[in-house]
Design a protein around this motif. Structure first.
Motif, PDB file in Angstrom:
ATOM      1  N   ILE A  28      -1.145   3.344  -4.357  1.00 51.89           N
ATOM      2  CA  ILE A  28      -2.279   2.964  -3.506  1.00 51.89           C
ATOM      3  C   ILE A  28      -3.327   4.065  -3.629  1.00 51.89           C
ATOM      4  CG2 ILE A  28      -3.019   2.644  -1.105  1.00 51.89           C
ATOM      5  CD1 ILE A  28      -1.311   0.380  -1.814  1.00 51.89           C
ATOM      6  N   LEU A  66      -5.066  -1.247  -4.096  1.00 50.08           N
ATOM      7  CA  LEU A  66      -3.801  -1.309  -4.818  1.00 50.08           C
ATOM      8  C   LEU A  66      -4.085  -0.992  -6.277  1.00 50.08           C
ATOM      9  CD1 LEU A  66      -0.796  -2.054  -4.639  1.00 50.08           C
ATOM     10  CD2 LEU A  66      -1.449  -4.392  -5.183  1.00 50.08           C
ATOM     11  N   LEU A 123       3.541  -2.666   2.938  1.00 52.91           N
ATOM     12  CA  LEU A 123       2.146  -2.475   3.349  1.00 52.91           C
ATOM     13  C   LEU A 123       1.340  -3.758   3.220  1.00 52.91           C
ATOM     14  CD1 LEU A 123       1.035   0.972   1.884  1.00 52.91           C
ATOM     15  CD2 LEU A 123       1.163   0.331   4.284  1.00 52.91           C
ATOM     16  N   LEU A 124       1.695  -4.591   2.243  1.00 49.56           N
ATOM     17  CA  LEU A 124       0.949  -5.815   1.977  1.00 49.56           C
ATOM     18  C   LEU A 124       1.522  -7.041   2.695  1.00 49.56           C
ATOM     19  CD1 LEU A 124       0.358  -5.293  -1.839  1.00 49.56           C
ATOM     20  CD2 LEU A 124      -1.167  -4.729   0.054  1.00 49.56           C
ATOM     21  N   ASN A 176       0.047 -10.523   5.745  1.00 47.38           N
ATOM     22  CA  ASN A 176      -1.405 -10.445   5.533  1.00 47.38           C
ATOM     23  C   ASN A 176      -1.912  -9.001   5.548  1.00 47.38           C
ATOM     24  OD1 ASN A 176      -1.788 -13.253   5.313  1.00 47.38           O
ATOM     25  ND2 ASN A 176      -1.731 -13.428   7.549  1.00 47.38           N
ATOM     26  N   ALA A 177      -1.122  -8.105   4.990  1.00 47.32           N
ATOM     27  CA  ALA A 177      -1.466  -6.674   4.869  1.00 47.32           C
ATOM     28  C   ALA A 177      -1.721  -6.032   6.235  1.00 47.32           C
ATOM     29  CB  ALA A 177      -2.651  -6.483   3.940  1.00 47.32           C
ATOM     30  N   LYS A 178      -0.903  -6.403   7.205  1.00 48.44           N
ATOM     31  CA  LYS A 178      -1.070  -5.915   8.580  1.00 48.44           C
ATOM     32  C   LYS A 178      -1.090  -4.382   8.656  1.00 48.44           C
ATOM     33  CE  LYS A 178       1.442  -5.799  12.950  1.00 48.44           C
ATOM     34  NZ  LYS A 178       2.627  -6.270  13.661  1.00 48.44           N
ATOM     35  N   TYR A 179      -0.107  -3.719   8.045  1.00 49.91           N
ATOM     36  CA  TYR A 179      -0.032  -2.260   8.135  1.00 49.91           C
ATOM     37  C   TYR A 179      -1.145  -1.589   7.345  1.00 49.91           C
ATOM     38  CZ  TYR A 179       4.428  -3.106  10.318  1.00 49.91           C
ATOM     39  OH  TYR A 179       5.403  -3.536  11.175  1.00 49.91           O
ATOM     40  N   ARG A 180      -1.495  -2.159   6.216  1.00 53.30           N
ATOM     41  CA  ARG A 180      -2.593  -1.619   5.405  1.00 53.30           C
ATOM     42  C   ARG A 180      -3.902  -1.663   6.202  1.00 53.30           C
ATOM     43  NH1 ARG A 180      -4.683  -4.450  -0.113  1.00 53.30           N
ATOM     44  NH2 ARG A 180      -6.460  -3.098  -0.515  1.00 53.30           N
ATOM     45  N   HIS A 181      -4.189  -2.792   6.828  1.00 54.60           N
ATOM     46  CA  HIS A 181      -5.414  -2.923   7.624  1.00 54.60           C
ATOM     47  C   HIS A 181      -5.389  -2.013   8.844  1.00 54.60           C
ATOM     48  CE1 HIS A 181      -6.951  -6.067   5.117  1.00 54.60           C
ATOM     49  NE2 HIS A 181      -5.928  -6.867   5.375  1.00 54.60           N
ATOM     50  N   SER A 202      -8.437   1.283   1.226  1.00 57.20           N
ATOM     51  CA  SER A 202      -7.270   1.391   0.348  1.00 57.20           C
ATOM     52  C   SER A 202      -7.361   0.337  -0.741  1.00 57.20           C
ATOM     53  CB  SER A 202      -5.970   1.242   1.147  1.00 57.20           C
ATOM     54  OG  SER A 202      -5.871  -0.046   1.693  1.00 57.20           O
ATOM     55  N   ARG A 254       5.066  -3.318  -1.063  1.00 57.18           N
ATOM     56  CA  ARG A 254       5.221  -4.696  -0.564  1.00 57.18           C
ATOM     57  C   ARG A 254       5.157  -4.741   0.958  1.00 57.18           C
ATOM     58  NH1 ARG A 254      10.040  -5.444  -3.813  1.00 57.18           N
ATOM     59  NH2 ARG A 254       9.273  -5.577  -5.927  1.00 57.18           N
TER      60      ARG A 254
END
Length: 102
Positions: A74, A68, A47-48, A51-56, A66, A45
């Protein structure tokens, strides 16, 4: 920096340091792997969130994609070294601060 994709390979023009980095990245991308990373539901959660800032951020910094898989998993796709670095960055992101205290 200029990159040209020809039939027999790539031509990379630029400063030597940048050309060397680019060459290493291209070689890494040619050795594509897929790695599944298990996380807690709260970590996925996080990471997402926003607006999925850390994922991007991880995708951009380590040049991986990446996906989900489910609420706790992941999948990372990219060059072998890039995927290892991205996985390490994800785990480092969620290290407990209490583990740092001496």
């Amino acid at each position: 920096m200029f990159i040209h994709n020809a039939r027999d390979g790539f031509t990379v023009l630029g400063e030597k340091v940048n050309v060397d980095k680019c060459e290493a990245m291209i070689k890494d991308m040619l050795n594509e792997v897929e790695e599944t990373v298990k996380l807690g539901k709260d970590e996925v959660r996080a990471l997402l969130a926003h607006n999925a800032k850390y994922r991007h951020m991880i995708e951009d910094q380590y040049h991986v994609i990446s996906r989900l898989v489910d609420n706790e998993t992941i999948r990372l796709v990219g060059g072998q070294n890039s995927v290892k670095q991205a996985e390490r960055a994800i785990h480092d992101l969620f290290k407990s601060e209490s583990a740092i205290h001496v």
